[in-house]
Design a protein around this motif. Structure first.
Motif, PDB file in Angstrom:
ATOM      1  N   PRO A  15     -16.476  58.583  46.593  1.00 17.67           N
ATOM      2  CA  PRO A  15     -16.425  57.220  46.046  1.00 17.67           C
ATOM      3  C   PRO A  15     -16.694  57.227  44.549  1.00 17.67           C
ATOM      4  N   HIS A  16     -16.147  56.269  43.869  1.00 14.71           N
ATOM      5  CA  HIS A  16     -16.349  56.084  42.426  1.00 14.71           C
ATOM      6  C   HIS A  16     -15.775  57.234  41.594  1.00 14.71           C
ATOM      7  N   ALA A  17     -14.806  57.961  42.136  1.00 10.90           N
ATOM      8  CA  ALA A  17     -14.160  59.034  41.360  1.00 10.90           C
ATOM      9  C   ALA A  17     -13.279  58.452  40.263  1.00 10.90           C
ATOM     10  N   LEU A  18     -12.711  57.294  40.539  1.00 11.41           N
ATOM     11  CA  LEU A  18     -11.795  56.664  39.600  1.00 11.41           C
ATOM     12  C   LEU A  18     -12.479  55.514  38.873  1.00 11.41           C
ATOM     13  N   ILE A  19     -12.190  55.383  37.603  1.00 10.71           N
ATOM     14  CA  ILE A  19     -12.663  54.244  36.826  1.00 10.71           C
ATOM     15  C   ILE A  19     -11.554  53.200  36.819  1.00 10.71           C
ATOM     16  N   VAL A  20     -11.868  51.997  37.281  1.00  5.94           N
ATOM     17  CA  VAL A  20     -10.872  50.925  37.346  1.00  5.94           C
ATOM     18  C   VAL A  20     -11.212  49.777  36.406  1.00  5.94           C
ATOM     19  N   ASP A  21     -12.399  49.791  35.837  1.00  3.30           N
ATOM     20  CA  ASP A  21     -12.843  48.744  34.929  1.00  3.30           C
ATOM     21  C   ASP A  21     -12.504  49.126  33.483  1.00  3.30           C
ATOM     22  N   THR A  22     -11.797  48.253  32.789  1.00  2.00           N
ATOM     23  CA  THR A  22     -11.347  48.553  31.436  1.00  2.00           C
ATOM     24  C   THR A  22     -12.501  48.792  30.475  1.00  2.00           C
ATOM     25  N   ASP A  23     -13.515  47.953  30.534  1.00  2.00           N
ATOM     26  CA  ASP A  23     -14.651  48.092  29.618  1.00  2.00           C
ATOM     27  C   ASP A  23     -15.381  49.414  29.842  1.00  2.00           C
TER      28      ASP A  23
END
Length: 251
Positions: free
Chosen positions: A182-190
């Motif tokens: 989980p949380h391997a990918l960053i999806v939040d632009t900021d």
């Protein structure tokens, strides 16, 4: 201050086409084009090369494992010799299209599982670096910052780019968090922008364990198959420019 911003593109196959490709090219300085093993086909390769040239973006080969179904993200038990041959073969395929436009290849960046395997396996890393060097010692080798692949490139005499990622999280040893976690990918632009600014300005990244890990950052990658890819490159470009950081290709 300068930084290269790269993106993996041309990763469609047959009727499957990835959107936003041409608009992404207007924001980046380097592109890594799939060479048919993990994705891409002759028509997509040619059209992606043509569009990259039109937008004055430096072109690199993006060789992967022979795994279209798994998008080259599943590990395979390949020997260093097989890795060498696969990399030479795929570079040659892309160079063929570049030659029809009288354009030169700038760099090579392995894809997916091949990239991550070479980051840890010294013998595999050496074989890939040797393949790139044997094709042309003027090519730049992109590899995970501080990895076995960048070490192999430097040892053989290649210009080597230490790569960091705008859309992936990191472990305390400097490796990328596995996509299985989980949380391997960053999806939040900021969050992505703050991570990129940390790479470029401070030479470090905050890991999933809450520590700061120091690393070199010559080039920043945004994955082109991400649904956030266009949004990320747009906002990262704006944030870098606002901080007087110039997006420039490595050459």
């Amino acid at each position: 201050m300068n930084i290269d911003l790269n993106c993996d593109l041309g990763e469609g196959f047959g009727p499957y086409k990835v959107g936003d490709q041409e608009e992404i090219l207007t924001y980046i300085s380097s592109v890594n084009i799939a060479c048919g093993f993990h994705s891409g086909d002759p028509t997509i390769m040619r059209t992606t090369v043509k569009k990259a040239i039109q937008h004055n973006v430096k072109i690199g080969a993006h060789p992967g494992l022979p795994d279209l179904i798994g998008f080259g993200r599943r590990e395979m038990n390949i020997s260093p010799e097989e890795a060498y041959d696969a990399v030479v073969y795929q570079i040659g395929a892309l160079q063929g299209f570049l030659s029809t436009f009288n354009e030169s290849l700038n760099h090579v960046k392995p894809h997916g599982a091949l990239y991550n395997m070479a980051a840890k396996d010294a013998s595999l890393a050496k074989a890939i670096a040797q393949a790139v060097y044997d094709v042309s010692p003027s090519l730049i080798l992109y590899g995970l910052s501080g990895s076995e692949l960048t070490k192999a490139g430097e040892n053989i005499g290649l210009q080597t780019a230490h790569e960091v990622f705008a859309d992936r999280t990191y472990q305390s040893d400097g490796t990328l968090t596995s996509r299985k976690e989980p949380h391997a990918l960053i999806v939040d632009t900021d969050q992505s922008i703050q991570q990129v600014l940390g790479f470029v300005k401070d030479g470090s990244v905050r890991t999933m364990q809450g520590t700061q890990h120091s690393l070199k950052a010559h080039t920043v990658c945004v994955h082109g198959d991400s649904v956030q890819a266009l949004k990320f490159v747009q906002n990262i470009t704006k944030a870098l420019r606002n901080d007087d950081i110039h997006i420039r290709p490595l050459a």
